[in-house]
Design a protein around this motif. Structure first.
Motif, short mmCIF file in Angstrom:
data_model
loop_
_atom_site.label_atom_id
_atom_site.label_comp_id
_atom_site.label_asym_id
_atom_site.label_seq_id
_atom_site.Cartn_x
_atom_site.Cartn_y
_atom_site.Cartn_z
N MET A 1 0.83 -1.20 0.00
CA MET A 1 0.00 0.00 0.00
C MET A 1 0.87 1.25 0.00
N ASN A 2 0.38 2.28 -0.69
CA ASN A 2 1.07 3.55 -0.65
C ASN A 2 0.55 4.37 0.54
N VAL A 3 1.08 5.56 0.70
CA VAL A 3 0.74 6.40 1.85
C VAL A 3 -0.75 6.74 1.87
N LEU A 4 -1.31 7.08 0.71
CA LEU A 4 -2.72 7.45 0.65
C LEU A 4 -3.63 6.27 0.98
N GLN A 5 -3.26 5.08 0.51
CA GLN A 5 -4.06 3.90 0.81
C GLN A 5 -4.02 3.58 2.30
N ARG A 6 -2.84 3.71 2.90
CA ARG A 6 -2.72 3.46 4.33
C ARG A 6 -3.56 4.46 5.13
N LEU A 7 -3.58 5.69 4.67
CA LEU A 7 -4.39 6.71 5.32
C LEU A 7 -5.87 6.36 5.26
N GLU A 8 -6.31 5.89 4.10
CA GLU A 8 -7.73 5.57 3.92
C GLU A 8 -8.15 4.38 4.79
N VAL A 9 -7.34 3.32 4.83
CA VAL A 9 -7.74 2.16 5.63
C VAL A 9 -7.64 2.48 7.12
N ARG A 10 -6.71 3.33 7.49
CA ARG A 10 -6.62 3.75 8.90
C ARG A 10 -7.89 4.51 9.31
N LYS A 11 -8.33 5.40 8.43
CA LYS A 11 -9.56 6.15 8.69
C LYS A 11 -10.77 5.22 8.77
N ALA A 12 -10.79 4.21 7.89
CA ALA A 12 -11.90 3.25 7.89
C ALA A 12 -11.95 2.46 9.20
N LEU A 13 -10.77 2.06 9.70
CA LEU A 13 -10.74 1.32 10.96
C LEU A 13 -11.18 2.22 12.12
N LYS A 14 -10.71 3.45 12.14
CA LYS A 14 -11.08 4.36 13.23
C LYS A 14 -12.60 4.56 13.27
#
Length: 242
Positions: A1-14
């Motif tokens: 995953m790139n930085v943007l993808q990691r950001l999106e999945v982190r937001k989804a988990l939160k």
């Protein structure tokens, strides 16, 4: 995953963590732990005796987890400390008396929704650690669950939060339809649209929250009254992207 993808999945988990209470959070926790540690075993409650104060464990490592996920994690801390004391007492009395099971690590999994835990929780766990001579007796917060989640492989992350787009999945974007809609609106414009289906939204709260200027606010409100032209376009044209 790139930085943007990691950001999106982190937001989804939160978002999942904030929306999950009780059993829903327990299931989320167990799913993440199972993807992270293949030996992790979830304990299903058995009638009136429940799960014997053990929501999940890793037998070979002596690690046991009990979940606490109230709707309001910032409420009275005494409720949390009473629960963790009862949970650990019950865990030791049942699982600790089974010859094939060793309890060396106890984790009080607390869905604090990123607020943190009260001092009373830490001091109570420290006291219980000494009482039962455990190697580890600690609280396991939402941020720590997030850390475990972010270390999962892509299949595990997708299983928890659903599919997320990858760079190679995004093909050529055809902008011609956008140009066509803009052209239709430009040619049709003669003031506010009379075919507006719904009233325009109230932008005042968003404008104030985002500290937008009066000029921006005016454009938003005027544009909202022209949505009917776009609706007219789609009501008379059919477009199916390939």
């Amino acid at each position: 995953m790139n930085v943007l993808q990691r950001l999106e999945v982190r937001k989804a988990l939160k978002l999942k963590i904030h929306e999950s209470n009780g059993t829903a959070f327990e299931n989320l926790f167990c799913d993440i732990m199972r993807f992270s540690e293949t030996e992790f075993k979830k304990v299903k409650p058995q009638g009136s005796i429940g799960d014997r104060k053990n929501d999940g464990f890793i037998p070979s490592q002596g690690k046991y987890y009990q979940v606490y996920a109230p709707e309001n994690p910032t409420g009275n801390p005494s409720a949390a400390t009473k629960k963790l004391e009862a949970d650990l007492d019950g865990l030791i009395s049942y699982w600790g008396n089974q010859h094939d099971y060793t309890i060396s690590h106890f984790y009080f999994v607390f869905n604090d929704k990123y607020h943190g835990a009260y001092p009373e929780i830490y001091t109570t766990l420290h006291s219980l650690k000494n009482k039962y001579d455990l190697q580890v007796c600690d609280v396991f917060l939402s941020s720590e669950l997030e850390d475990v989640f972010m270390e999962l492989d892509e299949d595990g992350i997708a299983s928890i939060c659903g599919y997320y787009p990858k760079t190679e999945d995004i093909g050529f974007i055809d902008n011609s339809i956008v140009a066509e809609i803009i052209g239709y609106v430009s040619c049709s414009y003669h003031g506010f649209s009379e075919s507006q289906i719904t009233d325009p939204p109230d932008f005042d709260k968003k404008i104030n929250f985002n500290n937008l200027g009066k000029s921006t606010a005016m454009h938003l409100n005027v544009g909202a009254y022209q949505v009917g032209y776009v609706e007219d376009y789609f009501s008379t044209n059919t477009y199916v992207g390939s």
